[in-house]
Design a protein around this motif. Sequence first.
Motif, PDB file in Angstrom:
ATOM      1  N   GLU A 127      29.610  41.150  48.755  1.00  0.00           N
ATOM      2  CA  GLU A 127      30.779  40.662  48.006  1.00  0.00           C
ATOM      3  C   GLU A 127      31.829  41.760  47.858  1.00  0.00           C
ATOM      4  O   GLU A 127      33.035  41.502  47.946  1.00  0.00           O
ATOM      5  N   GLN A 128      31.394  43.011  47.662  1.00  0.00           N
ATOM      6  CA  GLN A 128      32.352  44.114  47.569  1.00  0.00           C
ATOM      7  C   GLN A 128      33.087  44.284  48.890  1.00  0.00           C
ATOM      8  O   GLN A 128      34.289  44.547  48.941  1.00  0.00           O
ATOM      9  N   LYS A 129      32.348  44.134  49.978  1.00  0.00           N
ATOM     10  CA  LYS A 129      32.963  44.244  51.304  1.00  0.00           C
ATOM     11  C   LYS A 129      34.041  43.181  51.497  1.00  0.00           C
ATOM     12  O   LYS A 129      35.136  43.475  51.985  1.00  0.00           O
ATOM     13  N   LYS A 130      33.745  41.950  51.079  1.00  0.00           N
ATOM     14  CA  LYS A 130      34.710  40.854  51.238  1.00  0.00           C
ATOM     15  C   LYS A 130      35.953  41.098  50.384  1.00  0.00           C
ATOM     16  O   LYS A 130      37.081  40.899  50.843  1.00  0.00           O
ATOM     17  N   MET A 131      35.739  41.527  49.143  1.00  0.00           N
ATOM     18  CA  MET A 131      36.889  41.737  48.259  1.00  0.00           C
ATOM     19  C   MET A 131      37.735  42.924  48.713  1.00  0.00           C
ATOM     20  O   MET A 131      38.962  42.885  48.620  1.00  0.00           O
ATOM     21  N   LEU A 132      37.087  43.972  49.212  1.00  0.00           N
ATOM     22  CA  LEU A 132      37.849  45.111  49.714  1.00  0.00           C
ATOM     23  C   LEU A 132      38.656  44.711  50.950  1.00  0.00           C
ATOM     24  O   LEU A 132      39.802  45.140  51.118  1.00  0.00           O
ATOM     25  N   ALA A 133      38.078  43.858  51.790  1.00  0.00           N
ATOM     26  CA  ALA A 133      38.796  43.374  52.972  1.00  0.00           C
ATOM     27  C   ALA A 133      40.034  42.583  52.552  1.00  0.00           C
ATOM     28  O   ALA A 133      41.110  42.735  53.136  1.00  0.00           O
ATOM     29  N   ARG A 134      39.901  41.742  51.530  1.00  0.00           N
ATOM     30  CA  ARG A 134      41.056  40.984  51.021  1.00  0.00           C
ATOM     31  C   ARG A 134      42.114  41.928  50.456  1.00  0.00           C
ATOM     32  O   ARG A 134      43.317  41.741  50.697  1.00  0.00           O
ATOM     33  N   HIS A 135      41.684  42.932  49.718  1.00  0.00           N
ATOM     34  CA  HIS A 135      42.629  43.891  49.139  1.00  0.00           C
ATOM     35  C   HIS A 135      43.394  44.626  50.234  1.00  0.00           C
ATOM     36  O   HIS A 135      44.621  44.817  50.126  1.00  0.00           O
ATOM     37  N   LEU A 136      42.718  45.038  51.289  1.00  0.00           N
ATOM     38  CA  LEU A 136      43.373  45.781  52.366  1.00  0.00           C
ATOM     39  C   LEU A 136      44.342  44.905  53.157  1.00  0.00           C
ATOM     40  O   LEU A 136      45.204  45.420  53.863  1.00  0.00           O
ATOM     41  N   LYS A 137      44.180  43.586  53.015  1.00  0.00           N
ATOM     42  CA  LYS A 137      45.124  42.658  53.657  1.00  0.00           C
ATOM     43  C   LYS A 137      46.276  42.298  52.726  1.00  0.00           C
ATOM     44  O   LYS A 137      47.101  41.444  53.045  1.00  0.00           O
ATOM     45  N   GLY A 138      46.307  42.922  51.547  1.00  0.00           N
ATOM     46  CA  GLY A 138      47.393  42.671  50.606  1.00  0.00           C
ATOM     47  C   GLY A 138      47.177  41.480  49.707  1.00  0.00           C
ATOM     48  O   GLY A 138      48.105  41.029  49.037  1.00  0.00           O
ATOM     49  N   LYS A 139      45.958  40.958  49.652  1.00  0.00           N
ATOM     50  CA  LYS A 139      45.671  39.793  48.819  1.00  0.00           C
ATOM     51  C   LYS A 139      45.112  40.233  47.470  1.00  0.00           C
ATOM     52  O   LYS A 139      44.548  41.308  47.335  1.00  0.00           O
ATOM     53  N   ASP A 140      45.271  39.354  46.480  1.00  0.00           N
ATOM     54  CA  ASP A 140      44.800  39.664  45.132  1.00  0.00           C
ATOM     55  C   ASP A 140      43.282  39.593  45.058  1.00  0.00           C
ATOM     56  O   ASP A 140      42.659  38.690  45.629  1.00  0.00           O
ATOM     57  N   VAL A 141      42.696  40.539  44.349  1.00  0.00           N
ATOM     58  CA  VAL A 141      41.257  40.532  44.087  1.00  0.00           C
ATOM     59  C   VAL A 141      41.046  40.863  42.611  1.00  0.00           C
ATOM     60  O   VAL A 141      41.905  41.495  41.986  1.00  0.00           O
ATOM     61  N   PRO A 142      39.935  40.454  42.025  1.00  0.00           N
ATOM     62  CA  PRO A 142      39.716  40.692  40.592  1.00  0.00           C
ATOM     63  C   PRO A 142      39.292  42.113  40.258  1.00  0.00           C
ATOM     64  O   PRO A 142      39.175  42.451  39.086  1.00  0.00           O
ATOM     65  N   LEU A 143      39.077  42.954  41.252  1.00  0.00           N
ATOM     66  CA  LEU A 143      38.643  44.324  40.997  1.00  0.00           C
ATOM     67  C   LEU A 143      39.794  45.172  40.477  1.00  0.00           C
ATOM     68  O   LEU A 143      40.935  45.029  40.935  1.00  0.00           O
ATOM     69  N   SER A 144      39.484  46.079  39.567  1.00  0.00           N
ATOM     70  CA  SER A 144      40.492  47.018  39.086  1.00  0.00           C
ATOM     71  C   SER A 144      40.773  48.068  40.158  1.00  0.00           C
ATOM     72  O   SER A 144      39.983  48.247  41.092  1.00  0.00           O
ATOM     73  N   ILE A 145      41.905  48.743  40.026  1.00  0.00           N
ATOM     74  CA  ILE A 145      42.250  49.805  40.974  1.00  0.00           C
ATOM     75  C   ILE A 145      41.172  50.878  40.988  1.00  0.00           C
ATOM     76  O   ILE A 145      40.813  51.419  42.038  1.00  0.00           O
ATOM     77  N   GLU A 146      40.634  51.185  39.809  1.00  0.00           N
ATOM     78  CA  GLU A 146      39.582  52.203  39.717  1.00  0.00           C
ATOM     79  C   GLU A 146      38.353  51.799  40.527  1.00  0.00           C
ATOM     80  O   GLU A 146      37.769  52.611  41.251  1.00  0.00           O
ATOM     81  N   ARG A 147      37.956  50.521  40.421  1.00  0.00           N
ATOM     82  CA  ARG A 147      36.787  50.059  41.165  1.00  0.00           C
ATOM     83  C   ARG A 147      37.055  50.047  42.672  1.00  0.00           C
ATOM     84  O   ARG A 147      36.170  50.382  43.470  1.00  0.00           O
ATOM     85  N   ILE A 148      38.255  49.685  43.050  1.00  0.00           N
ATOM     86  CA  ILE A 148      38.607  49.701  44.474  1.00  0.00           C
ATOM     87  C   ILE A 148      38.530  51.124  45.024  1.00  0.00           C
ATOM     88  O   ILE A 148      37.978  51.347  46.107  1.00  0.00           O
ATOM     89  N   GLU A 149      39.061  52.078  44.282  1.00  0.00           N
ATOM     90  CA  GLU A 149      39.022  53.474  44.721  1.00  0.00           C
ATOM     91  C   GLU A 149      37.589  53.996  44.769  1.00  0.00           C
ATOM     92  O   GLU A 149      37.233  54.783  45.654  1.00  0.00           O
ATOM     93  N   ASN A 150      36.761  53.545  43.821  1.00  0.00           N
ATOM     94  CA  ASN A 150      35.351  53.953  43.835  1.00  0.00           C
ATOM     95  C   ASN A 150      34.646  53.447  45.088  1.00  0.00           C
ATOM     96  O   ASN A 150      33.845  54.169  45.700  1.00  0.00           O
ATOM     97  N   LEU A 151      34.938  52.205  45.480  1.00  0.00           N
ATOM     98  CA  LEU A 151      34.332  51.652  46.689  1.00  0.00           C
ATOM     99  C   LEU A 151      34.779  52.418  47.927  1.00  0.00           C
ATOM    100  O   LEU A 151      33.984  52.704  48.826  1.00  0.00           O
TER     101      LEU A 151
END
Length: 322
Positions: A127-151
């Motif tokens: 699930e983290q992989k899917k959400m990070l992929a969406r974020h890198l495509k410029g789409k909204d995800v429920p993860l905070s910026i801090e969590r994205i950077e941690n991943l």
Amino acid sequence: VAVAAEVEIDDKMYQELVDYKDHHNGSIEIPKIPEIPEGEKGNPGAHQLERLRRWCNTQMQYLRRRSQGHNDAGELTAEKIKKLRELGFRIASYDELYEKISANKTDTGSLDVNEDYDEELFAWAEEQKKMLARHLKGKDVPLSIERIENLKSLGFEQNRKNDYIRGGKWDIMYQKLVEYKNAHGGSIEIPEIPEREDNCPEINGLDKLRIWCNTQAQYLRRCSQGHTKSINLTSERIEKLRKVGFNLVSYEQMYHKLVAHKAETGTLDVDKDDDEELFVWADEQRKMVVRHFNGKPISLSDDQIQNLKSLGYELKPRRRKD
């Protein structure tokens, strides 16, 4: 009014689960009620238990999605989550699972998780992989910026590009090969299955492992020939394959072998019957040199190309003899 009614229903179902737990030795596991044949009247109590079981499953799904970073899952407030945990729902928090994947990477050197060993962590990582992929495509995800950077800092971005998109189960297959080797006297030779059996998962699993091993052997062979940019084998994976028993020959070893061959015979031509491996390697170098001469990209470094040139490889295609 609708929200108040929903809260009232949730509180009612929660209290029913408390009562169920008190009457079943502290268990909140509710067995599925068998379907009632048409025309027969069911037991009202059984219907209510089935309704409660489905409510519990829904809460579990909400908790699981919350642990994966979906903060809007099921309108679960912090108070509700606390009450469900106190009652016996066992779902790890997002931060607990993040720490668990960090420990897994420290132990194994990888973000890959074996689903058979830890289904919860496997689902979380996917699930983290899917959400990070969406974020890198410029789409909204429920993860905070801090969590994205941690991943990203943990390696999920690189892992997404290199491993998950291309299958993502290399370490799982490798572990199965280690287990096979331990159970077969140290051998990694898996015999070919004559016919696959739809009703025999064990045989089919062995055949998949055999095909995976053949693929790794092909990758290693291509690496030894200088094809490194298009092959999903890191130096770490190459070392793992070496340790488990794959016969690894490096590009440099093959180059020095050809140097010795030329010193002994005075030619770069290799007899296939005498040394098939060196024959294939030398032929592949010749092909890549020709591609380089024609301005096409190849995997060899400038030093490797220069070494082939100094050894006597022609930097132009051979003319066919009429």
